[in-house]
Design a protein around this motif. Structure first.
Motif, PDB file in Angstrom:
ATOM      1  N   PHE A  39      33.597  37.909  25.959  1.00 30.15           N
ATOM      2  CA  PHE A  39      33.960  37.463  27.282  1.00 30.15           C
ATOM      3  C   PHE A  39      32.977  38.326  27.998  1.00 30.15           C
ATOM      4  O   PHE A  39      32.861  39.516  27.868  1.00 30.15           O
ATOM      5  CB  PHE A  39      35.261  37.849  27.810  1.00 30.15           C
ATOM      6  N   LEU A  40      32.245  37.502  28.943  1.00 36.79           N
ATOM      7  CA  LEU A  40      31.398  38.353  29.929  1.00 36.79           C
ATOM      8  C   LEU A  40      32.198  38.643  31.186  1.00 36.79           C
ATOM      9  O   LEU A  40      32.804  37.700  31.647  1.00 36.79           O
ATOM     10  CB  LEU A  40      30.250  37.374  30.239  1.00 36.79           C
ATOM     11  N   VAL A  41      32.274  39.819  31.517  1.00 38.07           N
ATOM     12  CA  VAL A  41      33.240  40.372  32.583  1.00 38.07           C
ATOM     13  C   VAL A  41      32.088  40.510  33.950  1.00 38.07           C
ATOM     14  O   VAL A  41      31.565  41.110  33.956  1.00 38.07           O
ATOM     15  CB  VAL A  41      33.755  41.623  32.179  1.00 38.07           C
ATOM     16  N   CYS A  42      32.683  39.727  35.165  1.00 38.01           N
ATOM     17  CA  CYS A  42      32.018  39.923  36.065  1.00 38.01           C
ATOM     18  C   CYS A  42      32.161  41.151  37.146  1.00 38.01           C
ATOM     19  O   CYS A  42      32.856  41.188  38.230  1.00 38.01           O
ATOM     20  CB  CYS A  42      32.261  38.448  37.063  1.00 38.01           C
ATOM     21  N   MET A  43      32.125  42.157  36.252  1.00 36.90           N
ATOM     22  CA  MET A  43      32.564  43.483  36.969  1.00 36.90           C
ATOM     23  C   MET A  43      31.915  44.522  36.091  1.00 36.90           C
ATOM     24  O   MET A  43      31.422  44.229  34.949  1.00 36.90           O
ATOM     25  CB  MET A  43      33.882  43.652  36.953  1.00 36.90           C
ATOM     26  N   ASP A  44      31.719  45.694  36.863  1.00 41.75           N
ATOM     27  CA  ASP A  44      31.299  46.695  35.828  1.00 41.75           C
ATOM     28  C   ASP A  44      32.426  47.539  35.294  1.00 41.75           C
ATOM     29  O   ASP A  44      33.585  47.169  36.033  1.00 41.75           O
ATOM     30  CB  ASP A  44      30.126  47.706  36.682  1.00 41.75           C
ATOM     31  N   LEU A  45      32.217  48.463  34.778  1.00 44.19           N
ATOM     32  CA  LEU A  45      33.171  49.082  33.982  1.00 44.19           C
ATOM     33  C   LEU A  45      34.169  49.916  35.207  1.00 44.19           C
ATOM     34  O   LEU A  45      35.341  49.887  35.069  1.00 44.19           O
ATOM     35  CB  LEU A  45      32.846  50.171  32.965  1.00 44.19           C
ATOM     36  N   ALA A  46      33.597  50.595  35.856  1.00 42.76           N
ATOM     37  CA  ALA A  46      34.026  51.452  36.803  1.00 42.76           C
ATOM     38  C   ALA A  46      35.138  50.463  37.879  1.00 42.76           C
ATOM     39  O   ALA A  46      36.339  50.736  38.112  1.00 42.76           O
ATOM     40  CB  ALA A  46      32.991  51.920  37.845  1.00 42.76           C
ATOM     41  N   HIS A  47      34.639  49.145  38.312  1.00 39.71           N
ATOM     42  CA  HIS A  47      35.381  48.488  38.973  1.00 39.71           C
ATOM     43  C   HIS A  47      36.471  47.774  38.229  1.00 39.71           C
ATOM     44  O   HIS A  47      37.523  47.793  38.857  1.00 39.71           O
ATOM     45  CB  HIS A  47      34.512  46.989  39.421  1.00 39.71           C
ATOM     46  N   SER A  48      36.437  47.799  37.013  1.00 40.37           N
ATOM     47  CA  SER A  48      37.590  47.343  36.431  1.00 40.37           C
ATOM     48  C   SER A  48      38.655  48.065  36.096  1.00 40.37           C
ATOM     49  O   SER A  48      39.898  47.761  35.800  1.00 40.37           O
ATOM     50  CB  SER A  48      37.089  46.794  34.749  1.00 40.37           C
ATOM     51  N   GLN A  49      38.491  49.416  36.402  1.00 43.92           N
ATOM     52  CA  GLN A  49      39.264  50.424  36.381  1.00 43.92           C
ATOM     53  C   GLN A  49      40.048  50.578  37.775  1.00 43.92           C
ATOM     54  O   GLN A  49      41.042  51.433  37.773  1.00 43.92           O
ATOM     55  CB  GLN A  49      39.011  51.711  35.870  1.00 43.92           C
ATOM     56  N   GLU A  50      39.662  49.952  38.771  1.00 43.09           N
ATOM     57  CA  GLU A  50      40.115  50.266  40.089  1.00 43.09           C
ATOM     58  C   GLU A  50      40.587  49.001  40.668  1.00 43.09           C
ATOM     59  O   GLU A  50      40.797  47.882  40.068  1.00 43.09           O
ATOM     60  CB  GLU A  50      39.132  50.432  41.117  1.00 43.09           C
ATOM     61  N   GLU A  51      41.560  48.964  41.570  1.00 42.84           N
ATOM     62  CA  GLU A  51      42.126  47.674  42.220  1.00 42.84           C
ATOM     63  C   GLU A  51      40.963  47.037  42.989  1.00 42.84           C
ATOM     64  O   GLU A  51      40.372  47.577  43.626  1.00 42.84           O
ATOM     65  CB  GLU A  51      43.200  47.896  43.257  1.00 42.84           C
ATOM     66  N   VAL A  52      40.991  45.789  43.005  1.00 46.90           N
ATOM     67  CA  VAL A  52      39.744  44.989  43.648  1.00 46.90           C
ATOM     68  C   VAL A  52      40.621  44.052  44.646  1.00 46.90           C
ATOM     69  O   VAL A  52      41.522  43.212  44.251  1.00 46.90           O
ATOM     70  CB  VAL A  52      39.019  44.139  42.640  1.00 46.90           C
ATOM     71  N   ILE A  53      40.528  44.021  45.918  1.00 47.77           N
ATOM     72  CA  ILE A  53      41.114  43.204  46.774  1.00 47.77           C
ATOM     73  C   ILE A  53      40.475  41.690  47.045  1.00 47.77           C
ATOM     74  O   ILE A  53      39.264  41.812  47.399  1.00 47.77           O
ATOM     75  CB  ILE A  53      41.448  43.813  48.192  1.00 47.77           C
ATOM     76  N   ASP A  54      41.266  40.535  47.012  1.00 49.73           N
ATOM     77  CA  ASP A  54      40.850  39.167  47.003  1.00 49.73           C
ATOM     78  C   ASP A  54      39.537  39.018  46.335  1.00 49.73           C
ATOM     79  O   ASP A  54      38.546  38.654  46.903  1.00 49.73           O
ATOM     80  CB  ASP A  54      40.490  39.000  48.844  1.00 49.73           C
TER      81      ASP A  54
END
Length: 315
Positions: A39-54
């Protein structure tokens, strides 16, 4: 599959089979031909650990088209992409744009943010293995007629040992040399070399039964062939010591058996440990503007690159 070193450790803790984006640089990913990509994740590692709105995700493939709705693209609502049944032609840049909102806590004001992640995805195959074998036999003299007959017999025997593996002996060579030993004795020896090769007639039929991992099957077969030949020579040593009253005129020189490993790549693929550090032993698809017409391990550069595709076999 390549993940930058500094992120490797924490990624392992989160989820196997995921490769995270990086805003600062493109991320290289290697996918074995006919398998599914991680799976290619459309985020970096830091973002994936935070809440992302919309969050909204837009994935664009190497052909510049939106990947939404493509048969070979498994797109999740969380912005992950898996490319299914990977072929050489699917290699190239996969780009994802992530848009999301940031809401100021005091004013509740909304701001739209955009981040772009680029993955360079390359098809690869395992290298095909063959083995170069060197071995020596002592003989009475170099112009002995029996030397040639012996070599012919030896080739037959070796081919018989490995024929059921659809492997065969290629490029056999035999030269006689006189050798002065440290003990000041002059000996005559046959220097024999040959290659143990997994592509004896009929190998393709064996492959058709397992189309996807043909290299793996081929490599297991040729390794078995190499082992059998090694065993054949170690039996020679035993026989000379224990079974013969008189030593035969032509006989194996103890411990003279040596093997070197040779790799080859399928047409359209090559190795490059500079551009593809994290897949240095793989045969990676040739970049656009380069090609490989044969089983060499390197992709050649086209003089006038008209080729715009990955995995070219000619210019």
């Amino acid at each position: 599959q390549a993940v930058p070193k500094e992120e490797q450790h924490s990624v392992d803790l989160i989820e196997k089979n995921c490769v995270y984006g990086n805003i600062r640089h493109e991320v290289n990913v290697y996918v074995k031909v006919f398998t599914n990509s991680p799976f290619l994740v459309c985020m970096d590692l830091a973002h994936s650990q935070e809440e992302v709105i919309d969050p909204k995700y837009l994935w664009i493939g190497p052909d510049g088209k939106n990947l939404e709705g493509q048969m070979y693209a498994n797109l999740r609502e969380t912005g992950k992409l898996m490319v299914m049944g990977f072929k050489e032609s699917m290699s190239g840049a996969y780009t994802c744009t992530l848009s999301h909102k940031i809401i100021e806590t005091t004013t509740q004001e909304e701001r739209e943010m955009f981040e772009v992640y680029k993955f360079m995805v390359y098809a690869y195959r395992e290298a095909d293995h063959a083995y170069q074998v060197f071995v020596r036999f002592a003989t009475k003299e170099c112009n002995l007629a029996a030397n040639g007959q012996f070599f012919e017999e030896l080739k037959k025997i070796l081919n018989n040992i490995i024929s059921d593996l659809t492997c065969h002996i290629i490029e056999p060579a035999c030269k006689c040399h006189s050798v002065k030993t440290p003990k000041q004795v002059l000996l005559h020896e046959l220097f024999v070399s040959f290659q143990v090769n997994p592509f004896a007639p009929g190998w393709e039929e064996v492959c058709h039964q397992v189309p996807y991992d043909c290299e793996d099957v081929t490599n297991i077969r040729v390794q078995e062939a190499r082992d059998r030949i090694g065993e054949f020579y170690s039996k020679q040593t035993y026989a000379l010591k224990h079974e013969f009253q008189t030593v035969p005129t032509i006989h194996y020189v103890d411990n003279s058996f040596s093997v070197t490993h040779i790799d080859s790549c399928r047409p359209g693929f090559g190795k490059n440990d500079i551009t593809h550090k994290s897949c240095a032993s793989c045969c990676v698809v040739c970049d656009p503007g380069s090609y490989s017409p044969n089983n060499d391990v390197t992709c050649q550069i086209c003089a006038r690159p008209r080729v715009k595709k990955y995995g070219a076999r000619s210019c």
